[in-house]
Design an enzyme around this catalytic site. Sequence first.
Site, PDB file in Angstrom:
ATOM      1  N   CYS A 104       0.865  -1.175   0.000  1.00 54.90           N
ATOM      2  CA  CYS A 104       0.000   0.000   0.000  1.00 54.90           C
ATOM      3  C   CYS A 104       0.902   1.225   0.000  1.00 54.90           C
ATOM      4  O   CYS A 104       1.999   1.183  -0.555  1.00 54.90           O
ATOM      5  CB  CYS A 104      -0.951  -0.030   1.195  1.00 54.90           C
ATOM      6  SG  CYS A 104      -0.121   0.021   2.805  1.00 54.90           S
ATOM      7  N   ARG A 109      -2.203  -0.692   5.533  1.00 59.23           N
ATOM      8  CA  ARG A 109      -3.328  -1.376   4.878  1.00 59.23           C
ATOM      9  C   ARG A 109      -2.906  -2.744   4.363  1.00 59.23           C
ATOM     10  O   ARG A 109      -3.669  -3.712   4.467  1.00 59.23           O
ATOM     11  CB  ARG A 109      -3.862  -0.542   3.711  1.00 59.23           C
ATOM     12  CG  ARG A 109      -4.672   0.661   4.141  1.00 59.23           C
ATOM     13  CD  ARG A 109      -5.098   1.495   2.955  1.00 59.23           C
ATOM     14  NE  ARG A 109      -3.992   2.371   2.574  1.00 59.23           N
ATOM     15  CZ  ARG A 109      -4.026   3.240   1.566  1.00 59.23           C
ATOM     16  NH1 ARG A 109      -5.105   3.336   0.803  1.00 59.23           N
ATOM     17  NH2 ARG A 109      -2.995   4.007   1.306  1.00 59.23           N
TER      18      ARG A 109
END
Length: 153
Positions: A104, A109
Site C-alpha cells: 500500500c 493497509r
Amino acid sequence: MKRKKNLLNLIILLIFFTIMGFHGCKSQEEVDKQNIADDISVFQAFELIQNNKDNENFIILDVRTPQEYQEGHLEDAINIDYYSENFQDRLSELDKNKIFLVYCQSGNRSANAVTIMINLGFVELYNMLGGIAAWISAGYSIINSSSSVNYSL
C-alpha cells in the site's frame, strides 16, 4: 505397581503430544498447506519480483485507492481498494494458491490485507514494509498510469 507405571506412561504421552502438537487433528493436506506470511523489506520485495518475473503464479497486489494507484504503482500490479465495501469479496475471487506480494502507501493497509487473506486461506503472502513510499525512497521505479511511463523518483 503396574498401575503407577501405566499412569506414568500416560503422563509421558500427554507431555509428548503437548510439546509436539496435535498434528493428528489436521488432515495431511492442511499440514502440507501451512501458509507463509512474511513482512519483507523493499529490497527483498525487489528480489522477489525479479525472481518471479516469468512466474504466472506470482501476483503483485496494490491495496491502495484507485486514485493512488493511478498516481503510480509497481509494474504489473493489480489494484483492489482496501477501503471498498467489497474488498473481502474481491480477495475471495483470487486464486489462494498463488504467491502474493501485497503493498500500500506505507505498509499499514497491506499488513491488514495480509491478515484478511490468511483468514481467507491464502497460502503464500508477503507484505512490503514501508509500502510504495519506501519503494520510491529506495530508488526503485514505478509506473505512472496517466502517462504509462516508467519513472523513478
